[in-house]
Design a protein around this motif. Structure first.
Motif, mmCIF file in Angstrom:
data_model
loop_
_atom_site.group_PDB
_atom_site.id
_atom_site.type_symbol
_atom_site.label_atom_id
_atom_site.label_comp_id
_atom_site.label_asym_id
_atom_site.label_seq_id
_atom_site.Cartn_x
_atom_site.Cartn_y
_atom_site.Cartn_z
ATOM 1 N N VAL A 1 0.850 -1.187 0.000
ATOM 2 C CA VAL A 1 0.000 0.000 0.000
ATOM 3 C C VAL A 1 0.885 1.236 0.000
ATOM 4 N N ARG A 2 0.691 2.099 -1.011
ATOM 5 C CA ARG A 2 1.494 3.321 -1.118
ATOM 6 C C ARG A 2 0.755 4.470 -0.447
ATOM 7 N N LEU A 3 1.435 5.110 0.522
ATOM 8 C CA LEU A 3 0.873 6.263 1.214
ATOM 9 C C LEU A 3 1.049 7.510 0.359
ATOM 10 N N PRO A 4 0.312 8.593 0.651
ATOM 11 C CA PRO A 4 0.383 9.792 -0.191
ATOM 12 C C PRO A 4 1.792 10.360 -0.360
ATOM 13 N N GLU A 5 2.639 10.287 0.679
ATOM 14 C CA GLU A 5 3.989 10.852 0.571
ATOM 15 C C GLU A 5 4.958 9.907 -0.132
ATOM 16 N N GLY A 6 4.480 8.729 -0.539
ATOM 17 C CA GLY A 6 5.319 7.812 -1.304
ATOM 18 C C GLY A 6 5.823 6.607 -0.548
ATOM 19 N N THR A 7 5.719 6.599 0.794
ATOM 20 C CA THR A 7 6.128 5.429 1.570
ATOM 21 C C THR A 7 5.245 4.234 1.232
ATOM 22 N N GLU A 8 5.843 3.063 1.092
ATOM 23 C CA GLU A 8 5.083 1.861 0.764
ATOM 24 C C GLU A 8 5.066 0.930 1.975
ATOM 25 N N PHE A 9 3.882 0.544 2.381
ATOM 26 C CA PHE A 9 3.679 -0.349 3.527
ATOM 27 C C PHE A 9 3.355 -1.753 3.044
ATOM 28 N N THR A 10 3.885 -2.749 3.776
ATOM 29 C CA THR A 10 3.512 -4.143 3.563
ATOM 30 C C THR A 10 2.545 -4.554 4.658
ATOM 31 N N VAL A 11 1.482 -5.252 4.271
ATOM 32 C CA VAL A 11 0.467 -5.707 5.218
ATOM 33 C C VAL A 11 0.254 -7.204 5.013
ATOM 34 N N PHE A 12 0.276 -7.963 6.117
ATOM 35 C CA PHE A 12 -0.058 -9.388 6.075
ATOM 36 C C PHE A 12 -1.410 -9.580 6.760
ATOM 37 N N GLU A 13 -2.345 -10.178 6.046
ATOM 38 C CA GLU A 13 -3.686 -10.439 6.566
ATOM 39 C C GLU A 13 -3.882 -11.946 6.653
ATOM 40 N N GLN A 14 -4.087 -12.452 7.854
ATOM 41 C CA GLN A 14 -4.243 -13.893 8.020
ATOM 42 C C GLN A 14 -5.443 -14.382 7.229
ATOM 43 N N ASN A 15 -5.269 -15.515 6.565
ATOM 44 C CA ASN A 15 -6.310 -16.057 5.701
ATOM 45 C C ASN A 15 -7.262 -16.920 6.526
ATOM 46 N N VAL A 16 -8.253 -16.265 7.152
ATOM 47 C CA VAL A 16 -9.192 -16.989 8.000
ATOM 48 C C VAL A 16 -10.591 -17.044 7.385
ATOM 49 N N HIS A 17 -10.781 -16.383 6.257
ATOM 50 C CA HIS A 17 -12.090 -16.363 5.602
ATOM 51 C C HIS A 17 -11.960 -16.931 4.193
ATOM 52 N N ASP A 18 -13.080 -17.324 3.622
ATOM 53 C CA ASP A 18 -13.090 -17.852 2.256
ATOM 54 C C ASP A 18 -13.451 -16.775 1.235
#
Length: 387
Positions: free
Chosen positions: A341-358
Motif C-alpha cells: 500500500v502506497r501512502l500519499p507521501e510515497g512510503t510503501e507499507f507491507t500488510v499481512f492479513e491472516q487467511n481466516v475467511h473464504d
C-alpha cells in the motif's frame, strides 16, 4: 542424566553463592586483515557474554563478521586485539585442540569411506580413549541424535538431515562444554531445515551444553535461540531475546533485517496523555507510546510489523493509528494475503492479513484503503531501554 550432563555438573561444582561464570566471553575483540597494503576490519570491538547452557545465535548478513567471531572462539582465527575467555579461562593464545569447544560446519565434513559408527568414533580414537569408553560414548551419542540402528551406514546412504546428525554426534561424543555451529542447516531444503530446527533444539536441551549458532536466516534464529546478537559491519547492533529483538528493534538495520518491517519517519505533532501523535497525510495519524524522549516538534522514526496492521475499506474508529493509501499489489500466499500500500507521501507499507475467511482478498490493486493498528504496535526505533 547423561554422562555429558554429569561431566558438566562436576565441572561447575563450587561456591553456590558465586556468580555463574559465562561459558564464553569476548572482551574488546577486534579482527583486522591486511590486503593490498590496507587494513580491512572484519570485527570491530565486540563485547559478548554467553551463559552456560544457552542456545545463542549470531545473526547477520554475509560479511558482517559473525563467522569470523565464532572462528576466534574456536581458535581458528587469532584476534588482532581483545580477549577470548572460555568458562573464565583466557584462551586467546590457546590452540583449537586445547579449547573445550567443538565446531560443526555447514558441509558436515564426514569421512565418506567410514560408516556412521566410525565417523562418530574418529575423534575419540585419536585421543586414545579405551575401546569400551569409545563404544559407550558412541552408543550414547547416537541415541541422543536419534541414529541408533544406522551405525553401519555410509554417509552417502543417509539423508541430509541424518548426515547433519552424524556431524553433531561426532562433535558431542567429545563432550565439549560448548558447541559452535556454522550455518548447520544451510545445505538442507526448506522443509527439512524447519524439521531440523526442532531437532537441534531438542538435542541442545537434552545434553544441556552451550550452543552458539551462526546463521543469516532470521527465522532460524527466532525459532531456536534463547538470545540473539544481530551483527552488522563487524559490530553487534542489538543483543537480546528473540521477542525483544523482533518487537523492539534498536536500530533501523535491525528493524529491516529481522523479518519485514514498515518504517515511517515524521515529527511529533502533539502529546496527548501517554500517547504521541504523528500526522500522516491530510487525514492520517500515527499513535505511539510517548515515553520521556518524545516531545512536540521532535523527529521520530517508527516501525510497525506487517502482521500488526489491519486493512479496511472504511475509516477506522478513533484511538488507533490510521493512514490512507492505494493498493499497488495484492497477493494470495496460502496462509495469508499480502498487500503493498502506497501512502500519499510515497512510503510503501507491507500488510499481512491472516487467511481466516473464504471471501478472498479484502482489497485489490488500485483500491483506496485504510491501514490501522494499535498504538502499542508503533515502536520508536532507538527508544529501547538498554538491558
Amino acid at each position: 542424566m547423561t554422562d555429558i550432563q554429569q561431566d558438566m555438573a562436576a565441572a561447575e561444582a563450587g561456591d553456590p553463592a558465586a556468580a555463574p561464570v559465562p561459558a564464553i566471553e569476548l572482551a574488546g575483540v577486534v579482527k583486522e586483515y591486511h590486503a593490498r597494503g590496507e587494513v580491512v576490519p572484519a570485527v570491530r570491538g565486540v563485547d559478548l557474554s554467553i551463559a552456560e547452557g544457552e542456545f545463542f545465535a549470531l545473526l547477520g548478513p554475509s560479511g558482517c563478521g559473525k563467522t569470523t567471531t565464532m572462528r576466534m572462539v574456536a581458535g581458528f582465527e587469532d584476534p588482532t586485539r581483545g580477549t577470548v575467555r572460555l568458562h573464565g579461562r583466557d584462551v586467546t593464545a590457546v590452540p583449537p585442540n586445547r579449547r573445550d569447544v567443538n565446531m560443526v560446519f555447514q558441509s558436515y565434513a564426514l569421512f565418506p569411506h567410514m560408516n556412521v559408527w566410525d565417523n562418530v568414533a574418529f575423534g575419540l580414537r585419536r585421543r586414545g580413549l579405551p575401546r569400551e569408553e569409545v563404544r559407550r560414548r558412541v552408543a550414547e551419542t547416537l541415541e541422543i541424535v536419534d541414529l541408533a540402528g544406522r551405525e553401519r551406514r555410509r554417509p552417502r546412504e543417509l539423508s541430509g538431515g541424518q548426515q547433519q546428525r552424524v556431524a553433531l554426534a561426532r562433535a558431542l561424543a567429545n563432550r565439549p562444554r560448548a558447541l559452535l555451529l556454522d550455518e548447520p542447516l544451510g545445505a538442507l531444503d526448506l522443509k527439512l531445515r524447519q524439521a531440523m530446527q526442532g531437532e537441534l533444539k531438542r538435542i541442545q536441551r537434552e545434553v544441556g551444553i552451550t550452543f552458539v549458532h551462526v546463521t543469516h536466516d532470521q527465522g532460524e534464529a527466532l525459532a531456536m535461540s534463547d538470545r540473539i546478537a544481530v551483527m552488522n559491519d563487524g559490530r553487534i547492533e542489538q543483543l537480546g531475546p528473540p521477542r525483544e529483538v523482533y518487537e523492539r528493534p534498536a536500530t533501523r538495520f535491525v528493524a529491516g533485517f529481522i523479518g519485514t518491517s514498515n518504517l515511517l519517519a515524521g515529527t511529533v505533532a502533539e502529546v496527548v496523555g501517554d500517547l504521541a501523535v504523528l500526522r500522516a497525510g491530510e487525514d492520517g495519524r500515527v499513535l505511539l507510546p510517548a515515553g520521556d524522549h518524545l516531545r512536540p516538534g521532535g523527529p521520530v522514526e517508527i516501525t510497525v510489523r506487517p502482521e500488526k496492521i489491519s486493512i479496511e475499506t472504511v475509516e477506522p474508529v478513533p484511538g488507533v493509528s490510521a493512514v490512507r493509501g492505494t493498493v499497488t499489489d495484492a497477493s494470495y500466499l496460502g496462509t495469508a494475503n499480502s498487500y503493498l500500500v502506497r501512502l500519499p507521501e510515497g512510503t510503501e507499507f507491507t500488510v499481512f492479513e491472516q487467511n481466516v475467511h473464504d471471501s478472498g482478498l479484502t482489497a485489490r490493486r488500485g483500491d483506496t484503503v485504510w491501514l490501522s493498528w494499535q498504538p502499542q504496535h508503533s515502536y520508536a526505533i532507538g527508544s529501547r531501554t538498554p538491558s
